[in-house]
Enzyme design. Structure first.
Site, PDB file in Angstrom:
ATOM      1  CD  GLU A 265      43.448  43.798  40.148  1.00  0.00           C
ATOM      2  OE1 GLU A 265      43.631  44.532  39.155  1.00  0.00           O
ATOM      3  OE2 GLU A 265      42.351  43.266  40.402  1.00  0.00           O
ATOM      4  CD  GLU A 369      39.299  45.034  43.204  1.00  0.00           C
ATOM      5  OE1 GLU A 369      40.258  45.443  43.878  1.00  0.00           O
ATOM      6  OE2 GLU A 369      39.145  45.320  42.002  1.00  0.00           O
TER       7      GLU A 369
END
Length: 522
Positions: A265, A369
């Site tokens: 991220e 995820e």
């Protein structure tokens, strides 16, 4: 369902009492593989596992149904969990079906890589709180190809994450450009490596991917694990060497890393106010780093089979972020896959996934995820069917838009949803209760099992129709079996016909809010 006595007992007596109740339950029930249910509210049902028992498919289960028949596995909101029955083709010809779902094996799409979850520090901390026998039950529930989920993918953080008890990296000595002081953390030896190795023992088909949340702080512009910070340009090559060192050290400890991403991220490392460990990358800077540093470093090493995955962030960045990376043509020759997370999915139509595939057909797409944390309620809601529904609908959506796999976040957490050093608690498919030496399999677990147990690696996605209420996907496995996964979203039963041009028709009544996997010979 079995319950503990309300009066406080010594631990050894309570353990004996629970064991007696489990044995008694199955003596009466007459099955050695059913879910031992426990309710935490209306339609909030978990399956309870302990040192002596856990539900799952029987070890002697015949994997392939007889020709002319199909296996049908059902989990639903009312409490069925992987309930198996055999159905025959071309029966009930007068069936008054509301929908006919057409399977077309001639229309083929992507090959499947697999399904799995992450080995964070928190996962290892929680599993180690269980007795050795219960630990083994939990790992078998996920990785055993005969009785469990048959997970084939695992994600291992490079260093610490929020699901650690502290932020950390592998070289805290400032300006150590030779990485002389690089060393794995105690957390790797205690909480990650032992369980990753056990997963491989159970399923040798396991593949592991890894990502860095934050490198050592001295490599970053803000000198912090979290907050807005980028990699200092003078450390571009050092950071590539750092990732190679991780791959080398894990190999020495018996775990092969099949792929590394360019960072978990990166958008979190650009945000002004961010508590997650992260490092920011723009598309242009990460492309340059891949082309000049990470790509050549891996390619020229003995670990040149370790691949590079890009993005590892929300699908809201697709496909524009990838388009910018692709402007650097040297970078893309090192890239195997485009990885995304699910957290902003409700705001982004799945059409962006197909668009990304169409623009980059030589790079596979994978979801790396997912977890549920609803800010308006408790992080962990034991037995929540709604959360299981979110999981299965997400997997269906991704598989129907060119994705080759779906990877959950923490495979097991405690009843609080941690530990987590920034208190970012979330839910997980398995929740652990060390006080009773038990773990609870939630509906999210079964949502994943309806895929992972039956859709083997290298299965090929094929065409199937669906309806407003019946969401579907289908595959042909390497063993030439057809696997169909259906979810009935409706609050009422739905009568459907599965029509296969080669085999004929299967007549099914799907119970309300039910997960269904159908398997038969091609």
């Amino acid at each position: 369902m079995f319950q503990s006595p309300t009066r406080k007992l010594p631990k050894y007596i309570e353990t004996m009492w629970r064991t007696f109740l489990v044995v008694a339950f199955f003596f009466v029930k007459g099955s050695a593989n059913d879910c031992v249910t426990r309710s935490f509210g209306i339609d909030q049902i978990v399956c309870v596992c302990n040192a002596t028992y856990c539900d799952g498919l029987p070890k002697n289960h015949v994997e392939v149904p007889e020709d002319g028949s199909a296996y049908w596995y059902v989990s639903n909101k009312k409490g069925l969990r992987m309930k198996l029955q055999t159905v025959k083709f071309n029966e009930n010809q007068s069936w008054n079906a509301e929908s006919t779902l057409i399977i077309d094996e001639t229309k083929k799409y992507q090959k499947v890589l697999g399904f799995g979850g992450a080995f964070t520090d928190s996962v290892g901390i929680n599993i180690k709180k269980l007795s050795p026998a219960t630990q083994d039950q939990l790992l078998r529930a996920y990785y055993d190809p005969k009785t469990g989920c048959k997970y084939s993918l695992g994600r291992i953080p490079i260093g610490g994450t929020d699901f650690s008890t502290r932020p950390y990296a592998y070289d805290d000595v400032a300006n150590d450009t030779s990485l002389k002081h690089f060393a794995l953390a105690q957390e790797d030896y205690d909480y990650k490596l032992p369980f990753a190795r056990r997963a491989v023992e159970l399923n040798p088909e396991m593949k592991f991917t890894s990502a860095v949340w934050s490198p050592p702080t001295w490599m970053k512009t803000n000198n912090e694990y979290n907050g807005r910070g980028f990699l200092k340009t003078e450390y571009y090559q050092v950071y590539a060497d750092y990732m190679l060192k991780f791959v080398e050290e894990y190999k020495k400890n018996g775990v092969d890393i099949a792929a590394v991403s360019t960072g978990n991220e990166p958008s979190e490392g650009i945000a002004l106010h961010n508590s997650l460990s992260a490092m920011g990358w723009t598309a242009k800077t990460v492309a340059k780093w891949i082309a000049d540093n990470l790509g050549p470093t891996l390619a020229e090493s003995e670990y040149n089979q370790t691949r590079i995955w890009i993005l590892d962030d929300q699908r809201s960045f697709l496909p524009e972020y990838i388009e910018e990376i692709a402007e650097n043509k040297r970078s893309m020759k090192y890239v195997e896959a485009i990885a995304s997370h699910w957290y902003r999915d409700p705001d982004i139509p799945p059409s962006v996934l197909t668009r990304t595939h169409d623009e980059f057909p030589d790079k596979f797409l994978i979801m790396t995820e997912a977890c549920i944390h609803n800010q308006s309620e408790r992080p962990v809601v034991l037995g929540s069917w709604d959360r299981g529904e979110r999981y299965i609908l997400s997997i269906l959506e991704y598989m129907n838009h060119w994705y080759v796999g779906w990877v959950d976040w923490n495979i097991a957490l405690d009843k609080k949803g941690g530990p987590n050093w920034i208190k970012n608690y979330v839910d997980a498919p398995i929740i652990i209760d060390p006080k009773t030496d038990e773990f609870y399999k939630q509906p999210m677990y079964y949502a994943l099992m309806h895929f992972s147990r039956f859709v083997d690696r290298d299965s090929v996605k094929i065409s199937i129709t669906d309806t407003l209420h019946i969401k579907s996907t289908a595959f042909v496995t390497p063993s030439n079996e057809v696997v169909v996964v259906l979810y009935n979203r409706d609050l009422s039963p739905k009568q459907v016909v599965l029509k296969d041009a080669k085999k004929g028709s299967l007549c099914l009544e799907l119970s309300p809010q039910s997960m269904n996997t159908i398997k038969y010979k091609q």
